[in-house]
Design a protein around this motif. Structure first.
Motif, PDB file in Angstrom:
ATOM      1  N   UNK A 101     -11.618 -37.220 -29.511  1.00 30.50           N
ATOM      2  CA  UNK A 101     -10.686 -36.671 -30.607  1.00 30.50           C
ATOM      3  C   UNK A 101     -10.497 -36.350 -31.899  1.00 30.50           C
ATOM      4  N   UNK A 102     -11.849 -36.464 -32.494  1.00 38.38           N
ATOM      5  CA  UNK A 102     -12.363 -36.202 -33.949  1.00 38.38           C
ATOM      6  C   UNK A 102     -13.298 -34.937 -34.116  1.00 38.38           C
ATOM      7  N   UNK A 103     -14.190 -34.676 -32.363  1.00 35.59           N
ATOM      8  CA  UNK A 103     -15.402 -33.751 -32.680  1.00 35.59           C
ATOM      9  C   UNK A 103     -15.443 -33.503 -30.379  1.00 35.59           C
ATOM     10  N   UNK A 104     -16.195 -32.061 -30.885  1.00 35.62           N
ATOM     11  CA  UNK A 104     -16.453 -31.660 -29.827  1.00 35.62           C
ATOM     12  C   UNK A 104     -17.679 -31.463 -29.562  1.00 35.62           C
ATOM     13  N   UNK A 143     -18.903 -29.983 -32.774  1.00 36.53           N
ATOM     14  CA  UNK A 143     -17.991 -28.573 -33.998  1.00 36.53           C
ATOM     15  C   UNK A 143     -16.083 -30.078 -34.060  1.00 36.53           C
ATOM     16  N   UNK A 144     -16.081 -30.321 -35.695  1.00 34.69           N
ATOM     17  CA  UNK A 144     -15.280 -31.263 -35.700  1.00 34.69           C
ATOM     18  C   UNK A 144     -14.484 -30.638 -34.953  1.00 34.69           C
ATOM     19  N   UNK A 145     -12.758 -31.916 -35.119  1.00 35.90           N
ATOM     20  CA  UNK A 145     -11.671 -31.448 -34.569  1.00 35.90           C
ATOM     21  C   UNK A 145     -10.407 -32.666 -35.630  1.00 35.90           C
ATOM     22  N   UNK A 192       3.841 -43.258 -34.368  1.00 35.72           N
ATOM     23  CA  UNK A 192       3.503 -43.030 -32.738  1.00 35.72           C
ATOM     24  C   UNK A 192       3.082 -41.801 -32.895  1.00 35.72           C
ATOM     25  N   UNK A 193       2.784 -40.865 -32.988  1.00 37.74           N
ATOM     26  CA  UNK A 193       2.679 -39.484 -32.618  1.00 37.74           C
ATOM     27  C   UNK A 193       0.872 -39.014 -32.873  1.00 37.74           C
ATOM     28  N   UNK A 194       0.814 -38.452 -31.962  1.00 40.98           N
ATOM     29  CA  UNK A 194      -0.365 -37.979 -32.060  1.00 40.98           C
ATOM     30  C   UNK A 194      -0.607 -36.929 -31.296  1.00 40.98           C
ATOM     31  N   UNK A 195      -1.519 -35.789 -31.872  1.00 45.76           N
ATOM     32  CA  UNK A 195      -0.983 -34.146 -31.812  1.00 45.76           C
ATOM     33  C   UNK A 195      -2.747 -33.513 -31.624  1.00 45.76           C
ATOM     34  N   UNK A 196      -2.538 -32.875 -31.598  1.00 45.90           N
ATOM     35  CA  UNK A 196      -3.851 -31.366 -30.917  1.00 45.90           C
ATOM     36  C   UNK A 196      -3.185 -30.335 -30.485  1.00 45.90           C
ATOM     37  N   UNK A 197      -3.830 -28.932 -31.409  1.00 45.86           N
ATOM     38  CA  UNK A 197      -3.731 -27.657 -31.149  1.00 45.86           C
ATOM     39  C   UNK A 197      -4.699 -27.512 -29.926  1.00 45.86           C
ATOM     40  N   UNK A 198      -4.110 -26.834 -28.464  1.00 46.47           N
ATOM     41  CA  UNK A 198      -5.536 -26.957 -27.446  1.00 46.47           C
ATOM     42  C   UNK A 198      -6.254 -25.712 -27.865  1.00 46.47           C
ATOM     43  N   UNK A 199      -5.316 -24.824 -28.991  1.00 52.37           N
ATOM     44  CA  UNK A 199      -6.679 -23.438 -29.225  1.00 52.37           C
ATOM     45  C   UNK A 199      -8.108 -24.245 -29.688  1.00 52.37           C
ATOM     46  N   UNK A 252     -16.240 -47.162 -30.060  1.00 48.63           N
ATOM     47  CA  UNK A 252     -16.019 -46.238 -30.679  1.00 48.63           C
ATOM     48  C   UNK A 252     -14.323 -45.969 -31.148  1.00 48.63           C
ATOM     49  N   UNK A 253     -14.025 -45.120 -31.493  1.00 49.19           N
ATOM     50  CA  UNK A 253     -12.792 -44.882 -31.857  1.00 49.19           C
ATOM     51  C   UNK A 253     -11.394 -45.797 -31.611  1.00 49.19           C
ATOM     52  N   UNK A 254     -11.747 -46.074 -30.067  1.00 50.20           N
ATOM     53  CA  UNK A 254     -10.872 -46.739 -29.598  1.00 50.20           C
ATOM     54  C   UNK A 254     -12.029 -48.251 -29.129  1.00 50.20           C
TER      55      UNK A 254
END
Length: 478
Positions: free
Chosen positions: A10-13, A30-32, A40-47, A254-256
């Motif tokens: 969620x926060x890095x690759x 690499x951080x994300x 309640x929303x949680x999103x990321x740009x797949x690019x 972890x985060x969860x």
């Protein structure tokens, strides 16, 4: 030969490179970032996943001669809905595992008995199917233009190989999957106005799913090697920790938070709110109790107080009985055992003497009580655990591990220094796919210590857990 594991977190690759002896030769992260435009929303740009993978793989090949890499394995956060148009371009940001906006749609699906009967799971708001149903109802043009739906790591696979493919462990968390049969369910897809044409083809996690695109392989300095099916993040972590044999388990901070148990057969019990998914190697399954905020709860307190998590947990001293202050870690809802997307966290019994240290102690204890709920839920399915490997960033806190061991009445085994998580599991799956090796290479790590429960605090922890459960009922009824 060498093998690469890519873990899309969620926060890095994170990328790691291992050799035939499974020694880590290099790694790069690499951080994300996550976008939360509404509650309640949680999103990321797949690019950003593709950009991160490119940077990480280039970093590996610049540090080590990667000409003998023969396999890559993929791991990633589960349940994300990546909707692609006819040109394979994402039509909107990916809705992540902790996005709970589709709680209404999830409840409606879960009320239809076919979903639990086929998937072996409650339809949680974080799962993929209710998210896509939310899109159908609220972004109709996007839904009409959707040609493929991929999970996050599988979109990364598409970028790497050009293949629309997934594997059993990740697909089992969509609510479109027949978990016992290890296949997409035509009936569940039809119930959601979808078909197999919208889905990627399936392979086992240890099987090949494609090869690197020639132009991309050249760009990042790698040969055109095999890409394995891979696994969802927790199944990959289990492969990395050697949790494959029935009865083995890990607890991940972890985060969860995850309490994970490996099974040799399919053992669903949806009413317990325990996840029952396929494992990453053939003919195996696993169960998980999942809490949505583990170290994330401590990070929340860190932002609130202006002190780092390390500062908050430094010098907590010897483990003591739970204090009067209670913390319920439901910052974004909860999964096991409550299946409640609307509930939110709470501090109880604060007074003038409550300082940042005491608040931190209450947060650690509240997360520990949430894990105790998960252990009880697993026991309801017939899975009784007496020990588990302790994994994740939170497992660096010896105080927290002593608290968890005593609260759960369970021995926690602490691996020696090293990475035994999802990235290693992904690399091991890459090794299996390229060499034909089996799950026997997924060995458990050497241990630095084992932490046993403190029997002198057992009664106090049990009483504290009872108070915690009563507080949840009061909060639920408000």
């Amino acid at each position: 030969m060498m093998y690469i594991g890519l873990d899309l977190g969620t926060s890095s690759l994170k990328a790691i490179l291992i050799d035939d002896a499974q020694d880590v030769l290099a790694e790069h992260s690499v951080p994300l970032s996550v976008q939360r435009p509404f509650d309640g929303w949680s999103e990321q740009d797949p690019k950003t996943w593709c950009d991160a993978a490119t940077l990480a793989l280039k970093a590996l090949s610049q540090n080590v001669d990667c000409s003998s890499v023969s396999g890559i394995g993929l791991s990633g956060h589960m349940h994300g809905a990546t909707l692609l148009g006819s040109d394979d371009t994402p039509l909107r940001p990916c809705m992540l595992w902790n996005d709970t906006r589709s709680h209404v749609e999830a409840a409606e699906m879960d009320a239809d008995p076919i979903f639990r009967a086929v998937t072996g799971n409650i339809v949680f708001p974080g799962f993929t199917a209710p998210k896509v149903e939310w899109v159908r109802r609220n972004e109709s043009d996007t839904f009409k233009n959707t040609r493929k739906i991929l999970l996050p790591k599988d979109f990364l696979r598409l970028f790497l190989t050009g293949e629309h493919a997934s594997e059993m462990s990740d697909a089992a968390g969509t609510a479109w999957f027949d978990t016992g049969a290890r296949d997409w369910s035509d009936d569940l897809l039809a119930a959601c106005s979808l078909s197999r044409d919208h889905m990627p083809r399936l392979v086992e996690g240890s099987a090949p799913s494609g090869t690197l695109r020639p132009s991309f392989a050249s760009e990042v300095g790698l040969p055109r090697c095999v890409v394995a099916g891979g696994a969802g993040d927790n199944a990959a972590a289990a492969i990395g920790a050697g949790v494959v044999e029935a009865g083995s388990a890990f607890l991940s901070l972890g985060t969860s938070g995850v309490l994970f148990a490996a099974n040799s057969s399919y053992r669903p019990d949806p009413a317990s709110a325990v996840h029952t998914f396929c494992h990453a190697v053939p003919a195996t399954w696993h169960q998980m109790g999942v809490i949505l905020a583990a170290t994330d709860a401590l990070e929340w307190l860190s932002r609130l107080t202006g002190q780092s998590a390390a500062e908050l947990t430094r010098n907590l001293g010897h483990l003591t009985a739970p204090g009067k202050t209670l913390f319920l870690p439901y910052l974004g809802g909860e999964r096991t055992p409550h299946n409640d997307a609307a509930i939110r966290g709470q501090f109880l019994h604060l007074d003038h003497a409550t300082n940042a240290k005491e608040a931190a102690r209450a947060v650690l204890q509240g997360v520990s009580f949430a894990f105790a709920d998960c252990k009880e839920a697993l026991a309801q399915t017939g899975t009784s655990l007496t020990r588990a490997l302790a994994l994740g960033g939170g497992a660096k806190s010896e105080h927290w591990l002593h608290m968890l061991a005593t609260t759960l009445d369970m021995t926690l085994d602490v691996p020696k220094a090293g990475d035994f998580g999802a990235a290693l599991g992904a690399a091991r799956l890459g090794m299996m796919a390229s060499t034909g090796a089996g799950a026997e290479i997924a060995t458990q790590p050497p241990l630095s210590s084992s932490i046993d429960p403190d029997p002198s605090l057992a009664a106090a922890m049990a009483e504290g857990h009872d108070r915690y459960k009563r507080a949840y009922q009061v909060l639920k009824d408000l």
